[in-house]
Design a protein around this motif. Structure first.
Motif, short mmCIF file in Angstrom:
data_model
loop_
_atom_site.label_atom_id
_atom_site.label_comp_id
_atom_site.label_asym_id
_atom_site.label_seq_id
_atom_site.Cartn_x
_atom_site.Cartn_y
_atom_site.Cartn_z
N TYR A 35 0.83 -1.21 0.00
CA TYR A 35 0.00 0.00 0.00
C TYR A 35 0.87 1.26 0.00
CZ TYR A 35 -2.83 3.58 2.46
OH TYR A 35 -3.43 4.74 2.86
N ALA A 36 1.93 1.24 0.83
CA ALA A 36 2.83 2.40 0.89
C ALA A 36 3.61 2.55 -0.42
CB ALA A 36 3.80 2.25 2.06
N GLN A 37 4.01 1.41 -0.99
CA GLN A 37 4.76 1.46 -2.25
C GLN A 37 3.88 2.02 -3.37
OE1 GLN A 37 5.99 -2.73 -1.80
NE2 GLN A 37 8.02 -2.07 -2.47
N LEU A 38 2.62 1.58 -3.36
CA LEU A 38 1.68 2.08 -4.36
C LEU A 38 1.49 3.59 -4.22
CD1 LEU A 38 -0.38 0.96 -6.53
CD2 LEU A 38 -2.12 1.16 -4.75
N GLY A 39 1.34 4.04 -2.95
CA GLY A 39 1.17 5.47 -2.69
C GLY A 39 2.36 6.27 -3.20
N GLU A 40 3.56 5.73 -2.94
CA GLU A 40 4.78 6.42 -3.35
C GLU A 40 4.88 6.48 -4.89
OE1 GLU A 40 9.05 6.08 -1.18
OE2 GLU A 40 8.55 4.50 -2.58
N TRP A 41 4.52 5.37 -5.50
CA TRP A 41 4.59 5.27 -6.96
C TRP A 41 3.61 6.24 -7.61
CZ3 TRP A 41 1.05 3.25 -10.69
CH2 TRP A 41 1.61 3.05 -11.96
N LEU A 42 2.38 6.31 -7.04
CA LEU A 42 1.38 7.23 -7.58
C LEU A 42 1.83 8.68 -7.43
CD1 LEU A 42 -2.00 5.64 -6.41
CD2 LEU A 42 -1.09 5.76 -8.74
N ALA A 43 2.42 8.97 -6.25
CA ALA A 43 2.89 10.34 -6.01
C ALA A 43 3.99 10.70 -7.00
CB ALA A 43 3.39 10.46 -4.57
N ALA A 44 4.90 9.74 -7.24
CA ALA A 44 6.01 9.98 -8.17
C ALA A 44 5.49 10.21 -9.58
CB ALA A 44 6.97 8.79 -8.14
#
Lengths: 240, 269
Positions: free
Chosen positions: B247-256
């Protein structure tokens, strides 16, 4: 009054998924009516009220006291007392945990069936009791280790990964009968009251020590408390 | 009514029994070691009273309303007659007919998800995480991520009981995935993700999941409830770690991705 109503509504929303799942399986899959519908509705109302009260109590009682004690310990600066407190909290909240008592009793039955211990009431009782003590000591040890980590600022993953390696190595040597129980014992040790308190303690400690980040360093105590019992219980199984 | 009252007294008594060691330890250390008055003592004590009553009501309600029907359901759904499985015709080779248990997997997934959403200790950790992260971690996002992890874990756990494969293989593979994810996940989520493995399994989830595991290992031929009935909790403790880091990785990827499409060529964050 308005706030209480809002809290009830939130608790109802938390419960809604279970109600939907049970209703779906009962009515569409098993195709049966609900027995004692009235009793069920009464029970649901109690769950909703209970959850609202619990969350409120958490915010005004458990969280503040946990954090406050963390600040006071940090100010007092006595490592020994802090670690003693950590051990007492881990051991004390686990030793009387009903879920653990139940698991220990079942484990004793497994041990008898597997021929690991003799089938006498005294032997079964002492096996269950010692197992329970083993788990409680391991949780006490876990909180001590977790608190010490917060003080030192060690990265959580190194300790947890070492723990995993420990679990894997122990699995290879432990008697097969104990493995399922050992793996499950990690999950049953952390009760509904312990979790908020221990979380508040960790976050409080990490916020009151300079150089520690509450997000990076404050969490992780529960993780230790679920990992060490696995290792200790398998160790117990190997010794007996 | 008297029966109801007696039940409540029993549940209330056991809740008090759970809280006493905590109260003794806290107040013992506060008064004897720290020797400092507790700020807002009255409020804190009121909080404890709320917690005790709340938990007693919660448990009582679960035992009155949800556990009986949930446990009965677990028993009925695992019944080979309901599943339309003719055990005589299959013989001992249940493993190659694993797909006939699809209602069990679906139920395991659904009950794992829904009981996790209602788990009070997870709500507590989500509140704290949102507070500490200054709102960066959304409590609902975290809870749903954990619930998906538990759902997949319990679903896979029932599959393991049906096929009879050893528990440790799944758990060790789970650990390897967790270790790999740890290297790539944002640093601030790691400790929280590890914690979410332990908080998922308490008041609501354990009784229903245990009933499911025991029901299943009782009805699948060749499974021993005492040996194979255990292990579902272990699944429920490993998989949320993956889903929360994911979930955190997805959030980071979306933000990037968003910051890239905004054409802000700023370095770093």
């Amino acid at each position: 009054m308005n706030a209480f109503f809002k809290a009830l509504l939130e608790s109802f929303r938390d419960l809604l998924p279970i109600l939907l799942v049970i209703a779906f399986f009962q009515l569409f899959v098993l195709q049966q009516p609900f027995p004692n519908l009235l009793q069920m509705l009464g029970g649901i109302l109690m769950v909703v009220i209970g959850l609202s009260l619990f969350i409120h109590g958490l915010r005004i009682g458990l969280f503040p006291i946990g954090e406050n004690m963390a600040y006071d310990f940090a100010r007092k600066g006595s490592l020994i007392w802090l670690l003693l407190f950590a051990f007492a909290l881990g051991f004390g909240t686990t030793v009387a945990e009903p879920a653990l008592i139940a698991v220990a009793a079942e484990a004793a039955t497994v041990a008898v069936n597997g021929g690991m211990i003799e089938n006498t009431p005294e032997r079964i009782e002492s096996y269950a009791y010692n197992l329970r003590m083993t788990v409680a000591v391991s949780v006490g040890f876990a909180i001590v280790l977790g608190v010490f980590r917060i003080l030192k600022g060690w990265p959580v993953q190194y300790l947890i990964i070492s723990g995993y390696i420990g679990v894997v190595i122990m699995t290879a040597f432990a008697p097969p009968e104990i493995i399922g129980i050992a793996y499950d014992s990690g999950g049953v040790t952390t009760s509904t009251i312990t979790v908020p308190l221990v979380t508040a303690l960790g976050v409080g400690l990490a916020s009151s020590i300079s150089g520690r980040n509450p997000m990076v360093d404050g969490f992780g105590l529960i993780a230790f408390a679920s990992l060490t019992p696995m290792i200790f219980v398998m160790g117990y199984g190997m010794l007996i | 009514m008297t029966e109801w009252f007696n039940h409540f007294v029993t549940v209330f008594g056991s809740t008090i029994h759970d809280v006493i060691p905590i109260v003794v330890i806290i107040f013992g250390f506060q008064l004897l070691v720290l020797r400092r008055p507790i700020p807002h003592l009255k409020r804190v004590l009121t909080g404890f009273v709320f917690v005790i009553f709340g938990l007693a009501f919660f448990l009582m309600g679960l035992e009155e309303a949800l556990f009986p029907i949930g446990k009965l359901m677990a028993k009925q759904l695992t019944d080979p007659v309901f599943l339309g499985i003719e055990l005589g015709a299959i013989g001992d080779d249940i493993a190659s007919h694993w797909y006939e248990y699809y209602w069990v997997y679906l139920f395991a997934f659904a009950i794992g998800f829904s009981t996790t959403i209602a788990e009070p200790s997870l709500i507590a950790v989500a509140i704290k995480a949102s507070e500490v992260s200054g709102g960066a971690i959304n409590p609902w996002g975290l809870r749903i991520a954990v619930a998906i992890g538990v759902a997949v874990g319990i679903g896979l756990g029932t599959f393991r009981i049906v096929t009879g494969t050893p528990l440790y293989i799944y758990i060790i593979i789970g650990y390897i995935v967790v270790i790999i994810q740890t290297f790539y996940a944002p640093k601030s989520i790691i400790a929280l993700a590890y914690d979410s493995g332990g908080v998922t399994t308490s008041t609501v989830t354990v009784p229903l999941v245990t009933a499911l595991g025991l029901g299943l290992s009782n009805t699948v031929p060749g499974r021993d409830p005492l040996l194979d009935g255990f292990g579902l909790i272990a699944f429920a403790s490993v998989f949320p770690i993956m889903s929360v880091m994911g979930y955190a990785q997805l959030g980071e990827w979306l933000a990037a991705r968003n910051s890239k499409s905004d054409n802000t060529n700023s370095e770093g964050e």
